[in-house]
Design a protein around this motif. Structure first.
Motif, PDB file in Angstrom:
ATOM      1  N   ILE A 179      -4.758   6.678  -2.010  1.00 55.79           N
ATOM      2  CA  ILE A 179      -4.131   5.467  -1.489  1.00 55.79           C
ATOM      3  C   ILE A 179      -4.330   4.379  -2.536  1.00 55.79           C
ATOM      4  O   ILE A 179      -5.448   4.119  -2.981  1.00 55.79           O
ATOM      5  CB  ILE A 179      -4.713   5.066  -0.125  1.00 55.79           C
TER       6      ILE A 179
ATOM      7  N   GLU B 134       0.846  -1.196   0.000  1.00 56.23           N
ATOM      8  CA  GLU B 134       0.000   0.000   0.000  1.00 56.23           C
ATOM      9  C   GLU B 134       0.881   1.245   0.000  1.00 56.23           C
ATOM     10  O   GLU B 134       1.886   1.292   0.712  1.00 56.23           O
ATOM     11  CB  GLU B 134      -0.887  -0.019   1.248  1.00 56.23           C
TER      12      GLU B 134
ATOM     13  N   TYR C 263       0.760   5.820  -0.406  1.00 55.16           N
ATOM     14  CA  TYR C 263       0.065   7.099  -0.541  1.00 55.16           C
ATOM     15  C   TYR C 263       0.714   7.769  -1.739  1.00 55.16           C
ATOM     16  O   TYR C 263       1.895   8.108  -1.711  1.00 55.16           O
ATOM     17  CB  TYR C 263       0.250   7.921   0.735  1.00 55.16           C
TER      18      TYR C 263
ATOM     19  N   SER D 278      -3.418   0.328  -3.400  1.00 54.41           N
ATOM     20  CA  SER D 278      -3.020  -0.896  -2.697  1.00 54.41           C
ATOM     21  C   SER D 278      -3.319  -2.124  -3.539  1.00 54.41           C
ATOM     22  O   SER D 278      -4.099  -2.067  -4.497  1.00 54.41           O
ATOM     23  CB  SER D 278      -3.754  -1.001  -1.356  1.00 54.41           C
TER      24      SER D 278
END
Length: 188
Positions: free
Chosen positions: A100, A78, A80, A102
């Motif tokens: 985000i 994951e 940002y 992921s």
């Protein structure tokens, strides 16, 4: 694929349809004809894949020549992910959009040419892949400081137990926005 416009209209969050069952999943991450239908008529010429540990912050990078648009996604972990508008005459100059990304949500982020790009790894490890619209050109690469006070990116450090990001020397020495090279927005 569902398209979600970010706070900067040219930056897009793409949410693919995922078909899954007890055996696994399938999704389409890129189809040229669909992108063209959406007005994203870009030719991709280079694919990149990186692996980084938790707390690594890569960016915020951009190239003044051979300017790259990037279609990015995470295949493990994951991050940002952030795009900063570096087009000097743009109404959103110096602003950022973030998402985000992921392995669970399988979202893609479209970072257009004229934007600085970077990401912070939130999981123990992340594998990040991206398609680029032009070739890497290290001679014209620039780096905007991750902690530029004018841009004021709200990096989720403490929320993920990261006391300080791990940066390359190049990124530690990045430009502050007032001193950074910028683009003429009419170029794009």
């Amino acid at each position: 694929m569902e398209i979600e416009q970010c706070n900067i209209p040219e930056v897009l969050l793409l949410k693919p349809k995922v078909f899954g069952d007890e055996r696994g999943f399938f999704l389409e991450t890129f189809r040229q004809s669909w992108f063209q239908e959406q007005g994203l008529d870009h030719q991709f010429v280079q694919d990149n894949h990186s692996s980084s540990a938790k707390g690594v912050l890569r960016g915020l990078h951009y190239q003044m020549e051979q300017t790259q648009g990037k279609l990015v996604r995470v295949v493990r972990g994951e991050v940002y992910d952030v795009a900063v508008d570096m087009r000097q005459d743009s109404p959103t100059f110096g602003q950022y959009a973030a998402a985000i990304l992921s392995e669970e949500n399988k979202h893609l982020f479209w970072v257009p040419p004229g934007f600085a790009h970077g990401f912070l790894v939130l999981s123990e490890m992340a594998e990040f892949v991206y398609k680029c619209t032009d070739y890497y050109h290290p001679e014209s690469e620039a780096s905007l400081r991750w902690d530029d006070p004018t841009v004021a990116i709200d990096w989720p450090l403490s929320q993920y137990g990261i006391s300080a990001p791990s940066l390359s020397d190049k990124d530690k020495d990045g430009f502050l926005l007032p001193d950074a090279p910028t683009f003429d927005s009419r170029k794009f």
